[in-house]
Motif scaffolding. Sequence first.
Motif, PDB file in Angstrom:
ATOM      1  N   ALA A  70      -4.007 -15.905 -24.886  1.00  0.00           N
ATOM      2  CA  ALA A  70      -4.407 -16.785 -26.673  1.00  0.00           C
ATOM      3  C   ALA A  70      -5.250 -15.411 -27.617  1.00  0.00           C
ATOM      4  CB  ALA A  70      -5.415 -17.338 -26.206  1.00  0.00           C
ATOM      5  N   ALA A  71      -6.308 -14.904 -26.982  1.00  0.00           N
ATOM      6  CA  ALA A  71      -5.984 -12.848 -27.858  1.00  0.00           C
ATOM      7  C   ALA A  71      -4.781 -12.704 -28.975  1.00  0.00           C
ATOM      8  CB  ALA A  71      -6.780 -12.348 -27.514  1.00  0.00           C
ATOM      9  N   GLU A  72      -3.289 -12.341 -27.881  1.00  0.00           N
ATOM     10  CA  GLU A  72      -2.323 -11.770 -28.267  1.00  0.00           C
ATOM     11  C   GLU A  72      -1.972 -13.109 -29.625  1.00  0.00           C
ATOM     12  OE1 GLU A  72       1.998 -10.372 -26.248  1.00  0.00           O
ATOM     13  OE2 GLU A  72       0.326 -10.341 -24.852  1.00  0.00           O
ATOM     14  N   SER A  73      -1.734 -14.363 -29.218  1.00  0.00           N
ATOM     15  CA  SER A  73      -0.986 -14.868 -29.952  1.00  0.00           C
ATOM     16  C   SER A  73      -1.757 -15.296 -30.849  1.00  0.00           C
ATOM     17  CB  SER A  73      -0.986 -16.423 -29.556  1.00  0.00           C
ATOM     18  OG  SER A  73       0.188 -16.618 -28.584  1.00  0.00           O
ATOM     19  N   LEU A  74      -3.275 -14.978 -30.848  1.00  0.00           N
ATOM     20  CA  LEU A  74      -4.365 -15.133 -32.497  1.00  0.00           C
ATOM     21  C   LEU A  74      -3.803 -14.170 -33.008  1.00  0.00           C
ATOM     22  CD1 LEU A  74      -5.986 -16.513 -33.690  1.00  0.00           C
ATOM     23  CD2 LEU A  74      -8.218 -15.600 -32.178  1.00  0.00           C
ATOM     24  N   ALA A  75      -3.548 -12.937 -32.816  1.00  0.00           N
ATOM     25  CA  ALA A  75      -3.991 -11.375 -33.597  1.00  0.00           C
ATOM     26  C   ALA A  75      -1.994 -12.157 -34.277  1.00  0.00           C
ATOM     27  CB  ALA A  75      -3.441 -10.585 -32.515  1.00  0.00           C
ATOM     28  N   LEU A  76      -1.339 -12.169 -33.514  1.00  0.00           N
ATOM     29  CA  LEU A  76       0.278 -12.262 -33.919  1.00  0.00           C
ATOM     30  C   LEU A  76       0.008 -13.640 -35.303  1.00  0.00           C
ATOM     31  CD1 LEU A  76       2.416 -12.159 -31.085  1.00  0.00           C
ATOM     32  CD2 LEU A  76       2.603 -10.906 -32.496  1.00  0.00           C
ATOM     33  N   ASP A 114      11.333 -14.144 -41.998  1.00  0.00           N
ATOM     34  CA  ASP A 114      11.415 -15.445 -41.400  1.00  0.00           C
ATOM     35  C   ASP A 114      11.742 -15.880 -40.264  1.00  0.00           C
ATOM     36  OD1 ASP A 114      10.051 -15.510 -44.063  1.00  0.00           O
ATOM     37  OD2 ASP A 114      11.784 -17.045 -44.562  1.00  0.00           O
ATOM     38  N   GLY A 115      11.719 -16.530 -39.532  1.00  0.00           N
ATOM     39  CA  GLY A 115      11.973 -16.139 -37.677  1.00  0.00           C
ATOM     40  C   GLY A 115      11.469 -15.811 -36.918  1.00  0.00           C
ATOM     41  N   GLU A 116      11.160 -14.954 -37.853  1.00  0.00           N
ATOM     42  CA  GLU A 116      10.265 -13.464 -36.550  1.00  0.00           C
ATOM     43  C   GLU A 116       9.924 -14.283 -35.240  1.00  0.00           C
ATOM     44  OE1 GLU A 116       9.931  -9.627 -36.626  1.00  0.00           O
ATOM     45  OE2 GLU A 116       9.906  -9.974 -38.525  1.00  0.00           O
ATOM     46  N   HIS A 117       8.813 -15.271 -35.347  1.00  0.00           N
ATOM     47  CA  HIS A 117       7.483 -16.281 -34.519  1.00  0.00           C
ATOM     48  C   HIS A 117       8.092 -17.003 -35.184  1.00  0.00           C
ATOM     49  CE1 HIS A 117       6.877 -11.850 -32.582  1.00  0.00           C
ATOM     50  NE2 HIS A 117       6.290 -11.282 -34.269  1.00  0.00           N
ATOM     51  N   ILE A 118       6.955 -17.734 -34.419  1.00  0.00           N
ATOM     52  CA  ILE A 118       6.713 -19.259 -34.743  1.00  0.00           C
ATOM     53  C   ILE A 118       5.319 -20.128 -34.024  1.00  0.00           C
ATOM     54  CG2 ILE A 118       7.997 -20.786 -32.749  1.00  0.00           C
ATOM     55  CD1 ILE A 118       9.013 -22.509 -35.711  1.00  0.00           C
ATOM     56  N   LEU A 119       4.933 -20.471 -34.398  1.00  0.00           N
ATOM     57  CA  LEU A 119       3.422 -21.166 -33.992  1.00  0.00           C
ATOM     58  C   LEU A 119       4.249 -22.745 -33.171  1.00  0.00           C
ATOM     59  CD1 LEU A 119       0.631 -20.629 -32.894  1.00  0.00           C
ATOM     60  CD2 LEU A 119      -0.430 -22.390 -34.564  1.00  0.00           C
TER      61      LEU A 119
END
Length: 585
Positions: free
Chosen positions: A168-174, A185-190
Motif C-alpha cells: 500500500a505504501a508503494e501504491s500510495l507513493a506512486l 499518460d498510460g504509464e500507471h493506473i489506479l
Amino acid sequence: MSNDKNNVPAPANAPSPNFLRAIVENDLAAGTHVRAGLPPVITRFPPEPNGYLHVGHAKSIHVNFGLARDYGGRCHLRFDDTNPEKEDTEYVDTIKDSVKWLGFDWEQDGQSHLYFASDYFEQLYTMAEYLITSGHAYVDSQSAEDMARNRGNFGTPGTNSPFRDRPAAESLALFRAMRAGQFKDGEHILRAKISEDGMASPNMNMRDPAIYRIRHAHHHRTGDAWCIYPMYDYTHPISDALENITHSVCTLEFQDHRPFYDWLLATLAEGGFFKQPVPRQYEFARLNTTYVVTSKRKLRQLVEEGIVSGWDDPRMPTLVGLRRRGFTPDSIKLFCDRTGTSKSDGWIDMSVLEGALRDDLDPKAPRATAVLRPLKLIIDNFPADLSVPCSCPVHPHFPERGERTFPITRELWIEQEDFMEVPSKGYFRFYPPIGDAPGSRVRLRHGYVAECVGYDKDADGKVSAVHVKYFEDSKSGTEGSNAYKVKGNIHWVSAATALEAEVRLYDRLFLDPHPDAGGKDFKTALNPAALEVVTAYLEPGMSAAEPEQRFQFERHGYFVADRVDSAPGKPVFNRVTTLKDSWGK
C-alpha cells in the motif's frame, strides 16, 4: 393530497404507476430516507458534457425530474465531467438549455442544484488514497495491452496483475507521483481491489476496475490543475452520496455496474466518509427509437461530414434538432409517458412520437392555408380589379379563437395535384371538358364554386395554368351556395396577396428502422428524400408568424416557423409532421 392508508404523498398529477414509483412510495412509507433538512426524494440527471442530448436522454430527464416533482423532492443536474479530452462548455450550455426547454428546473426554493463532478475532484482523490491505504486499491503498472489481455472475457476468468499485491505504501507513493505529473499518460493506473477472488469474478465490472487514469489534458473547468482523472464508475456513486441522492435512476446498461456501485459506497461508509443509508441504484429500460441513430460518435459523424447542417438540423434526433423541427416539450413528455417505464428493453416506433406530437398540436395549432406545389388558376369571368373577402375559423373546434380573413381574386394558386388533364376514376378535383361533357365543378374552399373550362401549357408541354369560370351566387355562407352540389373541395390562396415563403419538407433521416444494427454502415440507410425545399404560397396573414410558432397547414400537416432562419415578415417554415402516419404506406 395523500394516501390515507400509509400517509404517502400522492403524485400531483396522478401519473401511471410503474416499478420505480412503487419503490419510491415504499421508501416514503418506510421513512427510508428521512434526514433533517432534506427532502425524502432526491434524484439526479448526470449527463457527460461531450455532445448534445438526444430523444433517449429526454426519457431519463422525464423520469428523474418527474419522480422528484411528483413526490415532493428535488432533482439535481450534475455534469459528469471527468473526461477532459471530449468535454466542453458548449455542451454544458446546450444541455442546460434542453433541460429547461423540456420544462424542468434544478432550482428549488431559491437554491440551485446544478453540480459538476469536477466539484468533487479533491474529495474523490482523498477517498482514493483511503482505498489504497485500506488495501482496497493498488497502482497497476501493466501496459494497456497486458491489462486487456489479462482481463479475460465473459467465459474466461482474468489473470491477476503482477502488481496486485504491491504494498500500500508503494501504491500510495506512486499515486501521489501520478498526481504530481511525474508520469506519462498510460504509464500507471489506479485499480480497485474488490475481493480475494480478484480477476475471477463472473461480472467483468468487478475484475479490479480502473478508478483513476493519467490524462495530461486541459479541463474546461479546472484547467491544468489535474493530470489524473477519476473514472465514471468511481465518480458516479461518490457524487450521488455527496449530494445525498436517494434514488440513483439510470438505464439498464448500468445494471452490471451496480455491484461495484454498492461495494464502493459500502466500503467508503465503513471508512467514515458516508452515513447509512447510502444511495441505491435502480435501472429502467432505455428508450430505443426506430429510424434514428443515437450514438454520439455517429451523430458527430453526420455533422462533421456535412450530411446534416449541424447538431440542430431538424432531421437529427437531438433535442435541439427536435426543437427546431417543431416538436413541443409537451409532445416529448407525452411520448415518454406513453412508452412507459419498465425493466424490459424494446423498440418504440417513431410513429409513436409523431402521434404524440399530433395529439398535442391538434387542439393548439391555429389553422392556415398553404399551397406547397403551386399551379396558377385563372377565373376567366372574375373581374380583374375585384377582391372579395373570405373568412374561416382560426381553429374549427374553438370558434372563440376568432376568424381569419383572406381575399379571393381573379388569379389564384392551387396545388398541382388538384388538376388532371385526364382524370382517374373517382377524381373529384379540376379536369377539363371531355368530348361533349363539361369540365368538373369544384368548390374553392370558403369561396365560390368554379367549373374548369380549359388549361394552358408551356413550351415543355407542362400545364402552366388552369382556366375556370365561377358562379357568383355560390359563395360559401350565402343562401345561393346550397344550390350547388359538388364533390370536390380544394384550398387556394390569392396570387395577388399570397405570402411567398420557403418551406422545408422534412422526413425521417433513415429508411431502415434499425440503421446501425448488427454492425451495418448506417450511412447506407440514409433517406435521400429526408429534406425537400419548396417555394410555397401562404395566406397573407402568415407573414406575422413568429419563430417557433406552430400551425396546421390544412391538408398538409403541422409546420413551424424556423427558429433560426425566419426573419420579421419573412418566415421560413419547417414541416414538423404530416396530418396522419403514412410512413411506408
